[in-house]
Every structure is written in C-alpha cells, then in structure tokens.
Design a protein around this motif. Structure first.
Motif, PDB file in Angstrom:
ATOM      1  N   ASN A 282      -8.165  12.736  -5.145  1.00  0.00           N
ATOM      2  CA  ASN A 282      -7.576  11.130  -4.635  1.00  0.00           C
ATOM      3  C   ASN A 282      -7.649  10.313  -5.527  1.00  0.00           C
ATOM      4  O   ASN A 282      -8.302   9.522  -5.695  1.00  0.00           O
ATOM      5  N   TRP A 283      -5.876  10.310  -6.164  1.00  0.00           N
ATOM      6  CA  TRP A 283      -5.614   9.831  -7.397  1.00  0.00           C
ATOM      7  C   TRP A 283      -6.289   8.199  -6.825  1.00  0.00           C
ATOM      8  O   TRP A 283      -6.472   7.022  -7.235  1.00  0.00           O
ATOM      9  N   ARG A 284      -5.915   7.734  -5.076  1.00  0.00           N
ATOM     10  CA  ARG A 284      -6.233   5.875  -5.264  1.00  0.00           C
ATOM     11  C   ARG A 284      -7.882   6.010  -5.213  1.00  0.00           C
ATOM     12  O   ARG A 284      -8.083   4.853  -5.535  1.00  0.00           O
ATOM     13  N   ASP A 285      -8.848   6.672  -4.834  1.00  0.00           N
ATOM     14  CA  ASP A 285      -9.865   6.637  -4.549  1.00  0.00           C
ATOM     15  C   ASP A 285     -10.525   6.357  -5.540  1.00  0.00           C
ATOM     16  O   ASP A 285     -11.430   6.031  -6.238  1.00  0.00           O
ATOM     17  N   HIS A 286      -9.718   7.700  -6.610  1.00  0.00           N
ATOM     18  CA  HIS A 286     -10.370   7.721  -8.390  1.00  0.00           C
ATOM     19  C   HIS A 286     -10.315   6.508  -8.906  1.00  0.00           C
ATOM     20  O   HIS A 286     -10.891   5.178  -9.649  1.00  0.00           O
TER      21      HIS A 286
ATOM     22  N   LEU B 299      -9.956   3.271  -7.356  1.00  0.00           N
ATOM     23  CA  LEU B 299     -10.156   1.980  -6.787  1.00  0.00           C
ATOM     24  C   LEU B 299     -12.054   2.121  -6.712  1.00  0.00           C
ATOM     25  O   LEU B 299     -12.382   1.552  -7.184  1.00  0.00           O
ATOM     26  N   ALA B 300     -12.110   3.974  -7.441  1.00  0.00           N
ATOM     27  CA  ALA B 300     -13.789   3.514  -8.444  1.00  0.00           C
ATOM     28  C   ALA B 300     -14.024   2.987  -9.556  1.00  0.00           C
ATOM     29  O   ALA B 300     -14.948   3.321  -9.995  1.00  0.00           O
TER      30      ALA B 300
ATOM     31  N   ASN C 102      -8.173  -0.814 -10.993  1.00  0.00           N
ATOM     32  CA  ASN C 102      -8.830  -1.338  -9.666  1.00  0.00           C
ATOM     33  C   ASN C 102      -7.628  -2.319  -9.235  1.00  0.00           C
ATOM     34  O   ASN C 102      -7.933  -3.280  -8.180  1.00  0.00           O
TER      35      ASN C 102
ATOM     36  N   GLN D 202      -5.615  -3.070  -5.828  1.00  0.00           N
ATOM     37  CA  GLN D 202      -5.193  -3.765  -4.940  1.00  0.00           C
ATOM     38  C   GLN D 202      -4.835  -4.917  -4.362  1.00  0.00           C
ATOM     39  O   GLN D 202      -3.951  -5.324  -3.437  1.00  0.00           O
TER      40      GLN D 202
ATOM     41  N   LYS E  59       0.648  -1.584   0.191  1.00  0.00           N
ATOM     42  CA  LYS E  59       0.044   0.255   0.246  1.00  0.00           C
ATOM     43  C   LYS E  59       0.933   1.475   0.043  1.00  0.00           C
ATOM     44  O   LYS E  59       0.509   1.583  -1.020  1.00  0.00           O
TER      45      LYS E  59
END
Length: 268
Positions: A168-172, A174-175, A188, A192, A139
């Motif tokens: 927030n590129w991580r959230d982007h 993961l979405a 994604n 992960q 991570k």
C-alpha cells in the motif's frame, strides 16, 4: 514576444515564461498542473498562452518551486510554498504595470486556485478565474499518481525483476518512507500537503468563473452539484470534448478550445 524571467522567492529562484508584451492593464497568470501532467500538457498550454497574447492579453506561466525551470527539487516543496510562489508571480506581474489578473488554472493548478481562493483574491487583483478540467480533491489526485507506482511495481513483478507482497504505497509514504513515482520523489510532507487540498462543498466564486470540463460532452455529476447554487451571472460551465492531453504523450492542436477560452475573457 516570448521571454523568460527568474524572480526571487524565500526558497529560491522561480521561472516565469511570458507570452506577449504588456500593453494594457490586464494579464493572464497560468498555474499549470504538476508531475507528468505538467509535462504532457506543456505544448497545449503554450499554444493557449500564445492565443491569449494574440488577443493582446499577455500570459505568464509559472513554474512552481521544485518544478520546471525553477530552482529546488520536487520533494522540497509543498502546497503552501506553491501558494507563496503564486503570490510572488502576481507581485511580479503587477510590477510590470498590470492592475487586473485573470488566473488560469490547469488541473492541479486549478485545485490550488479553488483551495486558496480567498487568500488569492485578498492578495492579488483577480478579476476572473479560468479553470481547465479542475482537480477538486487532492487525495484523489495523489491516489491516481500513486497508481503509477503500483502499476510499475506489478509490471516489474510480472517480468520477474521484483518480488514480494503487494504494498500500500500511500501507507508506505505516510509512514515516513520516501517513494519515487515517475521520477518524482514523494515524501510524507508532500503527500499530506497534496491530500489536504480540496474544493469546499459550499464554494462560491469570488470573481467571474469559467469552469471547463475537458474531454467531456457534459458536466460530471460532481460539477453539476457544485455549480447548482452558483450565480449564473458570474459562473459558467463549459464542456469541450477533446483528448485528455494531460495524460497522453502526444502533441495536440486544439484551436477551437483556444478560441473558446479566449472568448470567455471578461475585461472590466
């Protein structure tokens, strides 16, 4: 001797670079880092591989699926596929007459060794692990990679080429939004997969372990905590103060590191 080999895998052809001839029963399998770290460290890794070969230890460098000269695209891969690639490379090496493997992991490659230690030792005749500046948490590694995207976005905004709120590129990702970072498409699934990798807090080496803290004069607090319960008879931590060649776009000659690494080799 310098040779290249394409070997089969379920996903496609994998490329392996061989340094040195197979004359004995032991060889080194090199697992490089990924993305820009793999490219920046390539010259240092090649020189180390040649040093192994000069010591009569053939060294095989694996390009994981979707990286280097292997088939596939980065976004088509994941950590489980790369584990399969390592096992395929190990099988290929054994077909050359090798019965003992020293696995040499660099940065993310070391994280793959640490995370999959049990299955690697079950499937391959590993007698030693040599780890250069191991990543211990996927991570954190992914977060550092995504900061490249954040930095590039900020520079674009500063030059007036891009506008909008901070993302927030991580959230982007993961979405479900694929994002290109330094020329690599991060999905994604890949994110992960990388984030799932880590060293267990109770990690115990299953073979002789030589852990190299590079660009450091002493072990990090994390390394000290991890290594405290290890048996000194099989595990050693080495510190070597050098440039962080996996981050810097320069070519370095590190003969002292090459010799130190070769000197750690224990042949059974």
């Amino acid at each position: 001797m310098l040779a290249g080999h394409f070997i089969g895998s379920p996903q496609g052809q994998l490329f392996i670079t061989q340094f040195g001839e197979v004359a004995g029963d032991t060889a080194v399998l090199c697992l490089p880092s990924i993305t820009e770290e793999m490219n920046l460290a390539r010259a240092v890794v090649a020189k180390q591989a040649q040093s192994f070969a000069n010591a009569d230890l053939p060294c095989f460098i694996l390009d994981y699926y979707g990286t280097g000269d292997s088939e596939g695209e980065f976004e088509q891969a994941n950590a489980d596929i790369w584990l399969e690639n390592i096992l395929a490379a190990g099988d290929f090496i054994q077909q050359q007459g090798i019965t003992k493997i020293i696995i040499w992991g660099i940065r993310f490659g070391a994280l793959l060794v640490l995370n999959y230690q049990e299955v690697l030792h079950q499937k391959l005749p590993i007698i030693q692990q040599i780890l250069w500046k191991p990543v211990t948490n996927g991570k954190l590694f992914a977060g550092q990679f995504l900061r490249i995207k954040q930095a590039n976005t900020m520079m674009s905004k500063a030059s007036g080429k891009e506008a909008g709120d901070k993302i927030n590129w991580r959230d982007h990702v993961l979405a479900g939004n694929d994002v290109e970072v330094a020329g690599y498409l991060l999905t994604n699934t890949m994110l992960q997969s990388i984030e799932s990798l880590q060293i267990s807090k109770s990690f115990q080496p299953l073979s002789t372990l030589d852990w190299f803290e590079l660009a450091a004069k002493e072990p990090t607090p994390l390394t000290k905590r991890l290594s405290a319960p290890w048996d000194d008879a099989i595990a050693n931590v080495h510190c070597f103060d050098c440039p962080p060649f996996w981050q810097v776009p320069e070519i370095f000659a590190l003969p002292a590191l090459e010799q130190l690494t070769v000197n750690t080799v224990c042949l059974e």
